[in-house]
Structure formats: structure tokens, C-alpha cells
Design a protein around this motif. Structure first.
Motif, PDB file in Angstrom:
ATOM      1  N   GLY A 317     -22.939 -18.604 -22.133  1.00  0.00           N
ATOM      2  CA  GLY A 317     -24.025 -18.026 -22.338  1.00  0.00           C
ATOM      3  C   GLY A 317     -25.297 -18.004 -21.781  1.00  0.00           C
ATOM      4  O   GLY A 317     -26.333 -17.606 -22.135  1.00  0.00           O
ATOM      5  N   ASN A 318     -25.129 -18.415 -20.554  1.00  0.00           N
ATOM      6  CA  ASN A 318     -26.405 -18.759 -19.733  1.00  0.00           C
ATOM      7  C   ASN A 318     -26.565 -17.559 -19.024  1.00  0.00           C
ATOM      8  O   ASN A 318     -25.882 -17.000 -18.185  1.00  0.00           O
ATOM      9  N   GLY A 319     -27.789 -17.014 -19.310  1.00  0.00           N
ATOM     10  CA  GLY A 319     -28.210 -15.703 -18.824  1.00  0.00           C
ATOM     11  C   GLY A 319     -28.806 -15.746 -17.378  1.00  0.00           C
ATOM     12  O   GLY A 319     -29.397 -14.872 -16.647  1.00  0.00           O
ATOM     13  N   GLN A 320     -29.034 -17.102 -16.904  1.00  0.00           N
ATOM     14  CA  GLN A 320     -29.592 -17.259 -15.594  1.00  0.00           C
ATOM     15  C   GLN A 320     -28.590 -16.482 -14.609  1.00  0.00           C
ATOM     16  O   GLN A 320     -27.564 -16.765 -14.315  1.00  0.00           O
ATOM     17  N   PRO A 321     -29.311 -15.649 -13.465  1.00  0.00           N
ATOM     18  CA  PRO A 321     -28.496 -14.776 -12.638  1.00  0.00           C
ATOM     19  C   PRO A 321     -27.921 -15.775 -11.662  1.00  0.00           C
ATOM     20  O   PRO A 321     -28.414 -16.773 -11.263  1.00  0.00           O
ATOM     21  N   VAL A 322     -26.570 -15.519 -11.446  1.00  0.00           N
ATOM     22  CA  VAL A 322     -26.122 -16.261  -9.918  1.00  0.00           C
ATOM     23  C   VAL A 322     -26.025 -15.285  -8.859  1.00  0.00           C
ATOM     24  O   VAL A 322     -25.351 -14.231  -9.119  1.00  0.00           O
ATOM     25  N   GLN A 323     -26.584 -15.677  -7.771  1.00  0.00           N
ATOM     26  CA  GLN A 323     -26.388 -14.747  -6.646  1.00  0.00           C
ATOM     27  C   GLN A 323     -25.889 -15.437  -5.418  1.00  0.00           C
ATOM     28  O   GLN A 323     -26.522 -16.356  -4.925  1.00  0.00           O
ATOM     29  N   GLU A 324     -24.934 -14.860  -4.582  1.00  0.00           N
ATOM     30  CA  GLU A 324     -24.511 -15.406  -3.803  1.00  0.00           C
ATOM     31  C   GLU A 324     -24.305 -14.483  -2.528  1.00  0.00           C
ATOM     32  O   GLU A 324     -23.816 -13.225  -2.696  1.00  0.00           O
ATOM     33  N   LEU A 325     -24.865 -14.654  -1.251  1.00  0.00           N
ATOM     34  CA  LEU A 325     -24.840 -13.851   0.114  1.00  0.00           C
ATOM     35  C   LEU A 325     -23.819 -14.723   1.033  1.00  0.00           C
ATOM     36  O   LEU A 325     -24.164 -15.872   1.269  1.00  0.00           O
ATOM     37  N   TRP A 326     -22.856 -13.961   1.270  1.00  0.00           N
ATOM     38  CA  TRP A 326     -21.812 -14.480   1.934  1.00  0.00           C
ATOM     39  C   TRP A 326     -22.059 -13.951   3.468  1.00  0.00           C
ATOM     40  O   TRP A 326     -22.253 -12.795   3.625  1.00  0.00           O
ATOM     41  N   GLU A 327     -22.148 -14.945   4.536  1.00  0.00           N
ATOM     42  CA  GLU A 327     -22.040 -14.534   5.879  1.00  0.00           C
ATOM     43  C   GLU A 327     -20.647 -14.138   6.334  1.00  0.00           C
ATOM     44  O   GLU A 327     -19.522 -14.792   5.865  1.00  0.00           O
ATOM     45  N   THR A 328     -20.638 -13.202   7.319  1.00  0.00           N
ATOM     46  CA  THR A 328     -19.086 -12.795   7.678  1.00  0.00           C
ATOM     47  C   THR A 328     -18.812 -13.682   9.092  1.00  0.00           C
ATOM     48  O   THR A 328     -19.833 -14.139   9.815  1.00  0.00           O
ATOM     49  N   GLU A 329     -17.825 -13.808   9.354  1.00  0.00           N
ATOM     50  CA  GLU A 329     -17.291 -14.212  10.560  1.00  0.00           C
ATOM     51  C   GLU A 329     -16.824 -13.551  11.548  1.00  0.00           C
ATOM     52  O   GLU A 329     -16.121 -12.317  11.310  1.00  0.00           O
ATOM     53  N   LEU A 330     -17.423 -13.471  12.633  1.00  0.00           N
ATOM     54  CA  LEU A 330     -17.353 -12.437  13.887  1.00  0.00           C
ATOM     55  C   LEU A 330     -16.141 -13.025  14.716  1.00  0.00           C
ATOM     56  O   LEU A 330     -16.194 -13.950  15.333  1.00  0.00           O
ATOM     57  N   MET A 331     -15.059 -12.122  14.704  1.00  0.00           N
ATOM     58  CA  MET A 331     -13.703 -12.545  15.283  1.00  0.00           C
ATOM     59  C   MET A 331     -13.821 -11.888  16.430  1.00  0.00           C
ATOM     60  O   MET A 331     -13.569 -10.368  16.364  1.00  0.00           O
ATOM     61  N   LEU A 332     -13.328 -12.240  17.634  1.00  0.00           N
ATOM     62  CA  LEU A 332     -13.155 -11.613  18.874  1.00  0.00           C
ATOM     63  C   LEU A 332     -11.539 -11.252  18.993  1.00  0.00           C
ATOM     64  O   LEU A 332     -10.899 -12.023  18.758  1.00  0.00           O
ATOM     65  N   GLY A 333     -11.218  -9.986  19.288  1.00  0.00           N
ATOM     66  CA  GLY A 333      -9.738  -9.423  19.511  1.00  0.00           C
ATOM     67  C   GLY A 333      -9.763  -8.443  20.610  1.00  0.00           C
ATOM     68  O   GLY A 333     -10.732  -8.682  21.490  1.00  0.00           O
ATOM     69  N   ASP A 334      -8.717  -7.716  20.584  1.00  0.00           N
ATOM     70  CA  ASP A 334      -8.248  -7.003  21.833  1.00  0.00           C
ATOM     71  C   ASP A 334      -9.285  -5.950  21.937  1.00  0.00           C
ATOM     72  O   ASP A 334      -8.846  -5.234  23.306  1.00  0.00           O
ATOM     73  N   SER A 335      -9.939  -5.482  20.959  1.00  0.00           N
ATOM     74  CA  SER A 335     -10.578  -4.053  21.000  1.00  0.00           C
ATOM     75  C   SER A 335     -11.841  -4.127  21.738  1.00  0.00           C
ATOM     76  O   SER A 335     -12.543  -2.864  21.698  1.00  0.00           O
ATOM     77  N   THR A 336     -12.386  -5.143  22.365  1.00  0.00           N
ATOM     78  CA  THR A 336     -13.712  -5.071  22.934  1.00  0.00           C
ATOM     79  C   THR A 336     -13.472  -5.693  24.469  1.00  0.00           C
ATOM     80  O   THR A 336     -12.506  -6.458  24.775  1.00  0.00           O
ATOM     81  N   GLY A 337     -14.326  -5.051  25.370  1.00  0.00           N
ATOM     82  CA  GLY A 337     -14.376  -5.662  26.750  1.00  0.00           C
ATOM     83  C   GLY A 337     -15.827  -5.026  27.235  1.00  0.00           C
ATOM     84  O   GLY A 337     -16.418  -4.371  26.793  1.00  0.00           O
ATOM     85  N   PRO A 338     -15.900  -5.425  28.563  1.00  0.00           N
ATOM     86  CA  PRO A 338     -17.217  -5.004  29.423  1.00  0.00           C
ATOM     87  C   PRO A 338     -17.282  -3.408  29.458  1.00  0.00           C
ATOM     88  O   PRO A 338     -16.352  -2.913  29.334  1.00  0.00           O
ATOM     89  N   ALA A 339     -18.384  -3.029  29.199  1.00  0.00           N
ATOM     90  CA  ALA A 339     -18.762  -1.589  29.371  1.00  0.00           C
ATOM     91  C   ALA A 339     -18.391  -0.950  30.727  1.00  0.00           C
ATOM     92  O   ALA A 339     -18.315  -1.549  31.804  1.00  0.00           O
ATOM     93  N   PRO A 340     -17.510   0.097  30.686  1.00  0.00           N
ATOM     94  CA  PRO A 340     -16.845   0.370  32.001  1.00  0.00           C
ATOM     95  C   PRO A 340     -17.762   1.073  32.782  1.00  0.00           C
ATOM     96  O   PRO A 340     -18.882   1.752  32.448  1.00  0.00           O
ATOM     97  N   SER A 341     -17.893   0.857  34.182  1.00  0.00           N
ATOM     98  CA  SER A 341     -18.751   1.476  35.222  1.00  0.00           C
ATOM     99  C   SER A 341     -18.762   2.961  35.534  1.00  0.00           C
ATOM    100  O   SER A 341     -17.669   3.470  35.252  1.00  0.00           O
TER     101      SER A 341
END
Length: 341
Positions: A317-341
Motif C-alpha cells: 500500500g506504499n504510494g511512494q513512486p519507484v523509478q528505475e533507469l537502466w543503462e544499456t550494454e553496447l555490444m560489438l558485432g559483425d555489422s560495424t566497421g570503418p567507413a569505406p573510403s
């Protein structure tokens, strides 16, 4: 074992046992632990009807789903959220009431839930900026938790959200660090809070690095695979195609990958892609090495935690708001690489 037998074994009333199992504050901690230990020992599972009679509660949580054409939550991501929430409901002996309604009937549905007492609380999905549902539920006195949050007043209610702005700022900076200058954004419906915050993070990163956001590279729509495919196809056929694409949904990113392949280009070499990944239990982003570089946060865990916050609020019955802000995890995968010249 039924409630009566457990009551006799413990020498406690059936009402006390029900209240202890549902974490009512008027039951002492010692009694609560004793009851829960006995329930586990004797494999007791509460009868929902008996709980309702003993506690005066509906023993149900509501989820109201409006069926608008651009509704973001009627998709596989919503299914994973519901699975996580359902785990918490099941442990607490609660049922789930899922109401799929026309948009015009959404307010009436919440009012009916409150007046009939058919649910003890609700979870609000897909919040918009200045979402009117928050004020409505506060007026009705119906406990609720928002999955996400609503720009405007974020202080007076319970919510759980990921840090969408920072998440997309980091993703954009990664692409800039790789030398990409033309970075497209395929976003969700920007009337929704999460999408507005993601665009803000993307644009802030560009401006801080000396690049002006380009309106011809930003798109907002329902996050489907087809949206990803058709938008990426048009971009790649343009006179000045982007070398990188930032995407708001793993499902949309699959469509982007299809467009890149059909254009005869290689993902991660010719075009880099970063997406948000909800870590779906049945649609995985690769194995040891992710298929897509992604900002990751489990939507199933979010569903589980939203339910826990709401159930605790109902129990105490506690009306005190509970607020949670989660940070994301930056996962490196196969879809990124240096900009093509």
C-alpha cells in the motif's frame, strides 16, 4: 495441501496465511517467513478464489492494449515482456487480464477496471509524451507502473525505462569514431517517448562532433522488418547513400540487412549498422559474437521487474513512486566497421 490443512498445521487463521503469502504489511516478518517456509515445504499453492475472498483483492493485473495502426507493442518484443511479467505474477499467485481494445475505448476500459475491481493494478505500455493515461490512473486511484516514461512529469509515478538518449548517443559516437559521416536513423514512432529520446541522443552526438543533423537521413515509423527493408533500399539507391544506419529495433535491422544484401553490398564493410537489441529469448542476435553491433537490454527482465514493482506496491500500500533507469550494454558485432573510403 489446501489452505485449511495448512492453517491447522500452523495454528494460524486462513486469512493470516493468505495475508502473509501476499506480503500484507500488518503481518509480522517472523510470521510471513514461517508461513512461506511451510508453504514451500508442503508444496502449497494458493487457490485464487480463496485468496480473493480472504484478501479482498482481484488477484489480477491488467494490461490494456489499444489497437491503433502504429501501435508499437503488438509485436514479438511485447510477447517477451509479457513472458517476464507472467513469471512474477505466477510466483505471487496473480492472474493476468489482457484487454485488446479500440483506441477510443481505452479510457473507458481503465475506468471499468477500477470501478469493477477486476484488477488490483495495471502496467502501462508504450507511453507517449505527456501521456494522458498517467493522470487518468492517478485520478482513479488504480496502482500502476509505466514501462518507459513520459516526457512532462516523470516524478509522481512508478516507471522503469532504459536510458534511450544516452544509448543512442553512444551508438552514434561509435559510428563517428569509425569515420562515418553520413549516418541514417531508422526510428520508431516519434510520438512515443522512447523514440523521441533516441532521436535526441542521436542528434546530440552529431552536434557535439560538429555535424548538423540531416532530415533526409532520419525516418520514423512502426518498427517492422518491411520498414527497415524498404527504407534502407531507397537510401542505398540514392545519389549520396549513408555509410552507416542506426536502427531502433532488431526486427527492423533484419530488414536493413536484407536490403544491404540485395544491393550486392556487405554488412559491416560497405554499410555499418547499429541497432537496439531487446535480447529476445526466441530471436537471438547471434551466438558468441553478435550478428549486429547493438545497444542491448533484456525486455523480458524489464517485464519481470515492472511486475515486481507493481506487486510490491499493491502488497504494501506504499504510494511512494519507484523509478528505475537502466543503462544499456553496447555490444560489438559483425555489422560495424570503418567507413569505406
Amino acid at each position: 495441501m489446501n489452505l485449511k490443512t495448512l492453517s491447522e498445521k500452523l495454528g494460524l487463521s486462513q486469512t493470516t496465511i493468505s495475508r502473509a503469502l501476499n506480503d500484507y504489511p500488518e503481518v509480522s516478518e517472523a510470521t510471513r517467513q514461517r508461513v512461506k517456509a511451510a508453504a514451500l515445504k508442503y508444496n502449497y499453492r494458493p487457490n485464487t478464489r480463496a485468496q480473493r475472498l480472504a484478501t479482498g483483492r482481484a488477484m489480477a493485473i491488467g494490461h490494456v492494449i489499444p489497437m491503433s495502426n502504429n501501435q508499437e507493442m503488438v509485436n514479438p518484443i511485447f510477447g517477451d515482456f509479457i513472458a517476464g511479467a507472467g513469471e512474477s505474477y505466477s510466483k505471487a499467485g496473480y492472474d493476468m487480464l489482457l484487454s485488446v481494445v479500440q483506441d477510443k475505448d481505452e479510457e473507458a476500459t481503465y475506468r471499468a477496471m477500477a470501478s469493477k475491481g477486476s484488477v488490483d493494478g495495471v502496467i502501462v505500455h508504450g507511453p507517449h509524451k505527456n501521456d494522458p493515461r498517467i493522470k487518468l490512473l492517478q485520478e482513479l486511484g488504480l496502482p500502476f507502473v509505466v514501462h518507459g516514461r513520459s516526457m512532462g512529469d516523470e516524478t509522481s509515478y512508478s516507471w522503469l525505462d532504459i536510458n534511450n538518449g544516452r544509448s543512442f548517443q553512444r551508438a552514434t559516437n561509435l559510428l563517428l569514431d569509425l569515420g562515418h559521416k553520413r549516418i541514417a536513423l531508422l526510428n520508431g514512432d516519434e510520438t512515443m517517448d522512447f523514440a523521441a529520446r533516441r532521436r535526441s541522443g542521436y542528434e546530440d552526438a552529431l552536434r557535439k562532433r560538429g555535424f548538423a543533423p540531416d532530415s533526409t537521413l532520419t525516418f520514423s515509423a512502426e518498427m517492422t522488418e518491411q520498414f527497415g527493408y524498404e527504407t534502407a533500399k531507397r537510401l542505398l539507391q540514392g545519389m549520396r547513400p549513408p555509410t552507416a544506419i542506426l536502427v531502433s529495433s532488431y526486427i527492423t535491422a533484419i530488414g536493413v540487412r536484407r536490403a544491404i544484401g540485395r544491393a550486392g553490398l556487405m554488412l559491416g564493410r560497405d554499410v555499418s549498422v547499429v541497432t537496439h537489441d531487446d535480447d529476445l529469448s526466441y530471436l537471438r542476435n547471434g551466438d558468441d559474437i553478435p550478428s549486429f553491433t547493438a545497444t542491448r537490454s533484456s525486455v523480458r527482465n524489464a517485464g519481470r521487474r515492472c511486475a515486481e514493482i507493481l506487486l510490491q506496491s499493491i502488497a504494501t500500500g506504499n504510494g511512494q513512486p519507484v523509478q528505475e533507469l537502466w543503462e544499456t550494454e553496447l555490444m560489438l558485432g559483425d555489422s560495424t566497421g570503418p567507413a569505406p573510403s
